[in-house]
Design a protein around this motif. Structure first.
Motif, PDB file in Angstrom:
ATOM      1  N   ASN A   1       0.839  -1.191   0.000  1.00  0.00           N
ATOM      2  CA  ASN A   1       0.000   0.000   0.000  1.00  0.00           C
ATOM      3  C   ASN A   1       0.883   1.253   0.000  1.00  0.00           C
ATOM      4  OD1 ASN A   1       0.639   0.731   2.713  1.00  0.00           O
ATOM      5  ND2 ASN A   1      -0.942  -0.663   3.478  1.00  0.00           N
TER       6      ASN A   1
ATOM      7  N   GLU B   1       1.323   3.659   2.155  1.00  0.00           N
ATOM      8  CA  GLU B   1       2.104   3.862   3.381  1.00  0.00           C
ATOM      9  C   GLU B   1       3.369   3.013   3.371  1.00  0.00           C
ATOM     10  OE1 GLU B   1      -1.203   3.466   3.333  1.00  0.00           O
ATOM     11  OE2 GLU B   1      -2.110   4.990   4.622  1.00  0.00           O
ATOM     12  N   GLU B   2       3.239   1.746   2.980  1.00  0.00           N
ATOM     13  CA  GLU B   2       4.395   0.836   2.934  1.00  0.00           C
ATOM     14  C   GLU B   2       5.423   1.302   1.904  1.00  0.00           C
ATOM     15  OE1 GLU B   2       2.146  -3.338   4.167  1.00  0.00           O
ATOM     16  OE2 GLU B   2       2.079  -2.663   2.091  1.00  0.00           O
TER      17      GLU B   2
ATOM     18  N   THR C   1       7.390   4.352   3.210  1.00  0.00           N
ATOM     19  CA  THR C   1       8.426   3.942   4.169  1.00  0.00           C
ATOM     20  C   THR C   1       9.580   3.240   3.467  1.00  0.00           C
ATOM     21  OG1 THR C   1       6.721   3.688   5.861  1.00  0.00           O
ATOM     22  CG2 THR C   1       8.826   2.609   6.272  1.00  0.00           C
TER      23      THR C   1
ATOM     24  N   SER D   1       6.588   9.996   6.325  1.00  0.00           N
ATOM     25  CA  SER D   1       5.150  10.224   6.258  1.00  0.00           C
ATOM     26  C   SER D   1       4.624   9.879   4.868  1.00  0.00           C
ATOM     27  CB  SER D   1       4.872  11.693   6.572  1.00  0.00           C
ATOM     28  OG  SER D   1       3.682  12.129   5.967  1.00  0.00           O
ATOM     29  N   ALA D   2       3.541   9.106   4.860  1.00  0.00           N
ATOM     30  CA  ALA D   2       2.920   8.764   3.576  1.00  0.00           C
ATOM     31  C   ALA D   2       2.343  10.007   2.906  1.00  0.00           C
ATOM     32  CB  ALA D   2       1.825   7.720   3.787  1.00  0.00           C
ATOM     33  N   CYS D   3       1.895  10.964   3.705  1.00  0.00           N
ATOM     34  CA  CYS D   3       1.337  12.193   3.125  1.00  0.00           C
ATOM     35  C   CYS D   3       2.428  13.029   2.463  1.00  0.00           C
ATOM     36  CB  CYS D   3       0.577  12.987   4.169  1.00  0.00           C
ATOM     37  SG  CYS D   3      -0.962  12.180   4.682  1.00  0.00           S
TER      38      CYS D   3
ATOM     39  N   SER E   1       3.234  11.266  -0.736  1.00  0.00           N
ATOM     40  CA  SER E   1       2.166  11.462  -1.711  1.00  0.00           C
ATOM     41  C   SER E   1       2.218  12.864  -2.323  1.00  0.00           C
ATOM     42  CB  SER E   1       0.821  11.240  -1.018  1.00  0.00           C
ATOM     43  OG  SER E   1      -0.131  10.791  -1.926  1.00  0.00           O
TER      44      SER E   1
ATOM     45  N   GLN F   1      -6.992   1.794  -1.769  1.00  0.00           N
ATOM     46  CA  GLN F   1      -6.173   2.800  -1.097  1.00  0.00           C
ATOM     47  C   GLN F   1      -7.054   3.733  -0.275  1.00  0.00           C
ATOM     48  OE1 GLN F   1      -2.830   2.781  -1.258  1.00  0.00           O
ATOM     49  NE2 GLN F   1      -2.956   0.945  -2.512  1.00  0.00           N
TER      50      GLN F   1
ATOM     51  N   LEU G   1      -5.346   6.246   1.643  1.00  0.00           N
ATOM     52  CA  LEU G   1      -4.455   7.355   1.985  1.00  0.00           C
ATOM     53  C   LEU G   1      -5.037   8.703   1.590  1.00  0.00           C
ATOM     54  CD1 LEU G   1      -1.692   8.407   2.959  1.00  0.00           C
ATOM     55  CD2 LEU G   1      -0.941   8.195   0.604  1.00  0.00           C
TER      56      LEU G   1
ATOM     57  N   LYS H   1      -7.306  10.221   4.130  1.00  0.00           N
ATOM     58  CA  LYS H   1      -6.585  10.613   5.342  1.00  0.00           C
ATOM     59  C   LYS H   1      -5.811  11.923   5.110  1.00  0.00           C
ATOM     60  CE  LYS H   1      -5.096   6.162   6.390  1.00  0.00           C
ATOM     61  NZ  LYS H   1      -3.994   5.344   6.743  1.00  0.00           N
ATOM     62  N   CYS H   2      -5.155  12.038   3.985  1.00  0.00           N
ATOM     63  CA  CYS H   2      -4.346  13.235   3.728  1.00  0.00           C
ATOM     64  C   CYS H   2      -5.205  14.461   3.514  1.00  0.00           C
ATOM     65  CB  CYS H   2      -3.412  13.003   2.534  1.00  0.00           C
ATOM     66  SG  CYS H   2      -2.057  11.892   2.910  1.00  0.00           S
TER      67      CYS H   2
END
Length: 135
Positions: free
Chosen positions: A80, A82-83, A86, A92-94, A97, A123, A125, A128-129
């Motif tokens: 995904n 987030e993974e 990292t 941060s995934a945001c 992105s 997805q 994300l 959330k963002c």
């Protein structure tokens, strides 16, 4: 971190150790200071040296390498967002992105839908963002 067949870096013997360090460590969240320290340079000297030779900054080479790795994973893995963030060196995934969008004019989820070779996860994300005002 994923391996790429072809290097994204130009062949510049003077900067080989710099690009080798970025290649080996981009997924660790490295900065200009880390690259400069590894080569025994000051940040200012390295910035000048790389910019004059490639017309790009050290940080932009780090980001370009991370983006290449991210595209590979988006296309070839079911990790995904987030993974992937990292894996390629973002805390941060945001942030990942946002930077992906700046470089490709498209969010990573949309890029994946256009290019993915295998089925992935839904997805979440983007939602959330948006709540965190990163988009």
């Amino acid at each position: 971190a994923p391996k790429q067949k072809k290097s994204i870096f130009p062949v510049v013997p003077l900067l080989k150790e710099v690009f080798d360090f970025i290649e080996a460590n981009y997924h660790k969240g490295i900065t200009l200071s880390d690259v400069a320290d590894a080569g025994g340079y000051s940040g200012a000297y390295l910035t000048n040296k790389v910019s004059k030779t490639t017309w790009e900054t050290v940080n932009s080479w780090i980001v370009k390498r991370r983006m290449a790795a991210a595209r590979y994973l988006l296309k070839n893995s079911s990790q995904n967002i987030e993974e992937i963030a990292t894996t390629v060196g973002y805390q941060s995934a945001c942030n990942f992105s946002r930077q992906f969008r700046q470089h490709h004019n498209i969010p990573p989820q949309s890029w994946r839908r256009k290019h993915q070779l295998i089925g992935g996860h839904p997805q979440t994300l983007q939602r959330k963002c948006i709540y965190n005002r990163y988009f």
